[in-house]
Design a protein around this motif. Structure first.
Motif, short mmCIF file in Angstrom:
data_model
loop_
_atom_site.label_atom_id
_atom_site.label_comp_id
_atom_site.label_asym_id
_atom_site.label_seq_id
_atom_site.Cartn_x
_atom_site.Cartn_y
_atom_site.Cartn_z
N LEU A 45 48.23 79.06 111.13
CA LEU A 45 48.98 77.96 110.51
C LEU A 45 50.08 78.49 109.59
N HIS A 46 49.86 79.63 108.98
CA HIS A 46 50.84 80.21 108.06
C HIS A 46 51.99 80.88 108.80
N ASP A 47 51.84 81.10 110.09
CA ASP A 47 52.87 81.78 110.87
C ASP A 47 53.99 80.86 111.33
N TYR A 48 53.77 79.55 111.23
CA TYR A 48 54.73 78.60 111.77
C TYR A 48 55.21 77.62 110.71
N LYS A 49 56.41 77.12 110.96
CA LYS A 49 56.96 76.02 110.16
C LYS A 49 57.01 74.79 111.07
N VAL A 50 57.17 73.64 110.46
CA VAL A 50 57.22 72.38 111.21
C VAL A 50 58.27 72.46 112.32
N LYS A 51 59.44 73.01 112.01
CA LYS A 51 60.52 73.06 113.00
C LYS A 51 60.15 73.87 114.25
N ASP A 52 59.16 74.75 114.13
CA ASP A 52 58.75 75.58 115.26
C ASP A 52 57.92 74.84 116.30
N LYS B 220 45.33 63.59 105.70
CA LYS B 220 45.17 62.70 104.55
C LYS B 220 45.72 61.30 104.81
N SER B 221 46.80 61.21 105.59
CA SER B 221 47.39 59.90 105.87
C SER B 221 46.62 59.14 106.94
N GLY B 222 45.90 59.87 107.79
CA GLY B 222 45.17 59.23 108.87
C GLY B 222 46.02 58.97 110.11
N TYR B 223 47.27 59.40 110.09
CA TYR B 223 48.16 59.19 111.23
C TYR B 223 48.04 60.34 112.22
N THR B 224 48.37 60.06 113.46
CA THR B 224 48.36 61.12 114.47
C THR B 224 49.72 61.79 114.57
N ALA B 225 50.78 61.11 114.15
CA ALA B 225 52.13 61.66 114.18
C ALA B 225 52.93 61.08 113.02
N ILE B 226 53.88 61.88 112.53
CA ILE B 226 54.75 61.44 111.43
C ILE B 226 56.16 61.97 111.67
N PRO B 227 57.15 61.33 111.04
CA PRO B 227 58.54 61.79 111.19
C PRO B 227 58.78 63.14 110.50
N VAL B 228 59.74 63.88 111.06
CA VAL B 228 60.22 65.12 110.46
C VAL B 228 61.66 64.87 110.02
N LEU B 229 61.93 65.15 108.74
CA LEU B 229 63.26 64.92 108.17
C LEU B 229 63.89 66.24 107.76
N ASP B 230 65.22 66.26 107.73
CA ASP B 230 65.91 67.44 107.18
C ASP B 230 66.18 67.21 105.70
N LYS B 231 66.88 68.15 105.07
CA LYS B 231 67.14 68.05 103.63
C LYS B 231 68.05 66.89 103.27
N SER B 232 68.81 66.40 104.24
CA SER B 232 69.70 65.26 104.02
C SER B 232 69.01 63.93 104.32
N TYR B 233 67.70 63.99 104.54
CA TYR B 233 66.88 62.80 104.81
C TYR B 233 67.25 62.13 106.13
N ARG B 234 67.58 62.96 107.11
CA ARG B 234 67.87 62.46 108.45
C ARG B 234 66.73 62.85 109.39
N VAL C 181 57.25 64.87 106.79
CA VAL C 181 57.39 66.28 106.41
C VAL C 181 58.84 66.69 106.66
N GLN C 182 59.17 67.88 106.15
CA GLN C 182 60.51 68.41 106.37
C GLN C 182 60.45 69.62 107.29
N LEU C 183 61.58 69.95 107.87
CA LEU C 183 61.68 71.03 108.86
C LEU C 183 61.09 72.35 108.39
N GLU C 184 61.30 72.69 107.14
CA GLU C 184 60.89 74.00 106.61
C GLU C 184 59.46 74.03 106.08
N ASN C 185 58.77 72.88 106.07
CA ASN C 185 57.39 72.88 105.58
C ASN C 185 56.51 73.74 106.48
N PRO C 186 55.54 74.45 105.88
CA PRO C 186 54.59 75.21 106.71
C PRO C 186 53.65 74.26 107.45
N LEU C 187 53.11 74.73 108.56
CA LEU C 187 52.23 73.88 109.37
C LEU C 187 50.98 73.44 108.63
#
Length: 144
Positions: free
Chosen positions: A81-88, A42-56, A27-33
């Motif tokens: 869930l709508h009150d937060y973004k991933v970066k939060d 859907k992926s079945g994972y418990t954790a996934i990476p968070v990337l910025d717009k530059s794919y870092r 997911v990306q920083l600005e995605n909603p929770l």
């Protein structure tokens, strides 16, 4: 008896074990929770990476991070869930290494983490190295 310490496996590069970025749920920083939770479920994972717009890589997000953020006193407040973004709610701590580093470092990092983020020399996200792939290589090594 064969040991890992005396084996050349520890000095091998990890390139052949990397799950490429095209195949990694993230997911990306600005995605909603709610989006992040959907990807995790859907992926079945418990954790996934968070990337910025530059794919870092900026961190990781888990189901636990999300649930902690919407846990009320008496119930899980799904409407929040709508009150937060991933970066939060993400954790900025994520194990990472460069794609040309050795298996020994990957093994050490995987002890406490289900995956290690792999970056190139520009710090762009290349993929992940899973604990499963590390253990599978060790298993094959000892079966010889």
């Amino acid at each position: 008896m064969q040991t890992l310490k005396n084996s050349q496996i520890m000095d091998n590069e990890i390139k052949q074990l990397i799950v490429s970025d095209e195949k990694v749920a993230h997911v990306q920083l600005e995605n909603p929770l709610d989006h992040a939770l959907l990807i995790l479920i859907k992926s079945g994972y418990t954790a996934i990476p968070v990337l910025d717009k530059s794919y870092r890589v900026q961190g990781q997000i888990s189901k636990a991070h999300i649930l902690d953020s919407i846990l009320g006193i008496e119930r899980i407040e799904m409407e929040r869930l709508h009150d937060y973004k991933v970066k939060d709610v993400m954790s900025p701590k994520v194990p990472r290494m460069h794609k040309d580093e050795t298996f020994g470092k990957a093994l050490m990092l995987s002890i406490n983490h289900p995956f290690v983020c792999i970056e190139d020399h520009d710090h762009s996200f290349v993929g992940i190295l899973t604990r499963r792939s590390i253990l599978a290589l060790i298993h094959r090594h000892f079966e010889k």
